[in-house]
Design an enzyme around this catalytic site. Sequence first.
Site, PDB file in Angstrom:
ATOM      1  N   LYS A 212      -5.224   2.884  23.431  1.00  0.00           N
ATOM      2  CA  LYS A 212      -3.807   2.863  23.809  1.00  0.00           C
ATOM      3  C   LYS A 212      -3.566   1.896  24.965  1.00  0.00           C
ATOM      4  O   LYS A 212      -2.556   1.178  24.996  1.00  0.00           O
ATOM      5  CB  LYS A 212      -3.356   4.269  24.206  1.00  0.00           C
ATOM      6  CG  LYS A 212      -1.920   4.329  24.738  1.00  0.00           C
ATOM      7  CD  LYS A 212      -1.475   5.744  25.043  1.00  0.00           C
ATOM      8  CE  LYS A 212      -0.042   5.746  25.589  1.00  0.00           C
ATOM      9  NZ  LYS A 212       0.474   7.116  25.788  1.00  0.00           N
TER      10      LYS A 212
ATOM     11  N   HIS B  99     -13.532  -5.720 -21.639  1.00  0.00           N
ATOM     12  CA  HIS B  99     -12.238  -5.116 -21.299  1.00  0.00           C
ATOM     13  C   HIS B  99     -12.346  -3.599 -21.210  1.00  0.00           C
ATOM     14  O   HIS B  99     -11.514  -2.869 -21.742  1.00  0.00           O
ATOM     15  CB  HIS B  99     -11.165  -5.537 -22.306  1.00  0.00           C
ATOM     16  CG  HIS B  99     -10.997  -7.028 -22.406  1.00  0.00           C
ATOM     17  ND1 HIS B  99     -10.774  -7.825 -21.318  1.00  0.00           N
ATOM     18  CD2 HIS B  99     -11.031  -7.851 -23.480  1.00  0.00           C
ATOM     19  CE1 HIS B  99     -10.671  -9.096 -21.703  1.00  0.00           C
ATOM     20  NE2 HIS B  99     -10.840  -9.131 -23.017  1.00  0.00           N
TER      21      HIS B  99
END
Length: 517
Positions: free
Chosen positions: A140, A280
């Site tokens: 912070k 695929h």
Amino acid sequence: MGSHTIDYALLSVSDKTDLVGFARQLSELGIGLVSTGGTASRLREAGLEVMDIADWTGFPEILDGRVKSTHPVIHAGILARRDSKAHTAALAELGIRPISLVIVNLYPFRQTVSRSDSTLAEAVEQIDIGGPALLRAAAKNYQSVTVVAHPEDYARIGAELASLGRKTRLETRLELARKAFRHTAEYDLAIAGYLDGLDAEADQLPKAVSLDLRCAGKLRYGENPHQRGALYRSSASRGGVASARQHQGKELSFNNLFDLDAAWRLALEFDRPFCAIVKHTNPCGAALADTPAEAFRRALKCDPVSAFGSIIAFNRTVDPATAQQVQELFVEAVVAPGYDRKALAVLASRKNLRVMEVEVSQPPPGQWDLRSISGGFLLQDQDRYYSKREDCRVVTESQPSEAEWEDLLFAWRVCKHVKSNAIVLASEGKTVGIGAGQMSRVDSVRIAAQKAQLPTEGALLASDAFFPFRDGVDLAAENGIRAVIQPGGSIRDQEVIEAANQHGLAMALTGIRHFKH
């Protein structure tokens, strides 16, 4: 806000990798070391001068170490804004010294709960309280405080401190703050996920799902070149395609990874040497054999045309004989649990071929299958059901032979990995024809037979869901199919069974459906 000279560093780490070397560098730069129990002991053993956190705060560690760094003297020294006269005056009045470097990593919660013999009591004791608070406080106040949560950053931070005279750059502090917040967020997610998992025995789905994912690298593109793509990996993941080692070949694409995962999942279905050829996400050939090389030859015969540009998966180490056959065919990638050194040399002749090695590990219990839809996600159990012979019910006058049972169950396992509507024709431990992704089941039967490069006469058929009409069975009989395995459950089951009896087919019902969308 300008950089401030660092006079004191707080060190409290569970992972002590490279700790002593980094701390020694800090000490040599004139930075005072403040530390907690185990970390302080390690530094003293290395001959470094360290101040105990209890001496710094004037308050002892209590409750078996549960309370040690959660003290106003510590957090005020970290959180005070250096550009605020009121803050600096408050520190001076209370005799609190600023701490401008915080080096913290957290208790090994994930490592503890990943052990099969770990208990809830052990897990609770590995929930860090002070560590996250320190990291969040330092992050912070990144404009003045440097926070280091990962040993991998020690070397570069040490170099920056040395070059700038015990200072760091603002951009460095901001980057480290981001990493610290990600670290605490991932830690909390792991704890929440573990606690949610305690309800697994009650057969409950989680009330909330939080994704703990980190970018493992950008991909060439998404499904198409105009789409961006990247691979994200869970910090708790073990093995799997997402953690695969790439020995050689071009950069992986989004579609490559989808196909690799489909091929690898199918390969793990079988204990005997097995090869899957996938295009695929659908198998276009699959086979069992005594060796990987023979399994590949058998799988390739199913549909050699579709195998062009495919993904090939093995459930055994690839040897030179197998590698020699693979490199003769144009394929996008090969995946296996390992490679003989000579096999890698053979595959190197195809420099663009992606050669992937995956650790063999099953997903941990409680892992979900999660898919995105517009505005949300769908979550389900992973499909890990394996039908055995004793789970099946023969409903026809004709009974499958022993050999036919083996092929029925082989086809059934392959069918589980084919997009619905799925039909798999098989014979002697290999696929003969595959029909995938059709809107009607009879069309899947038709396509499986039409694509078959091997004789369908005497083959077996697996269907991932029930036959809604008898036409699929009639068509199967026309193509010489001898036996069928399917879930059953249609309102026309009796009509379908009668069709099988008329054609002299054996039919086994599993009672379990394996749709794959």
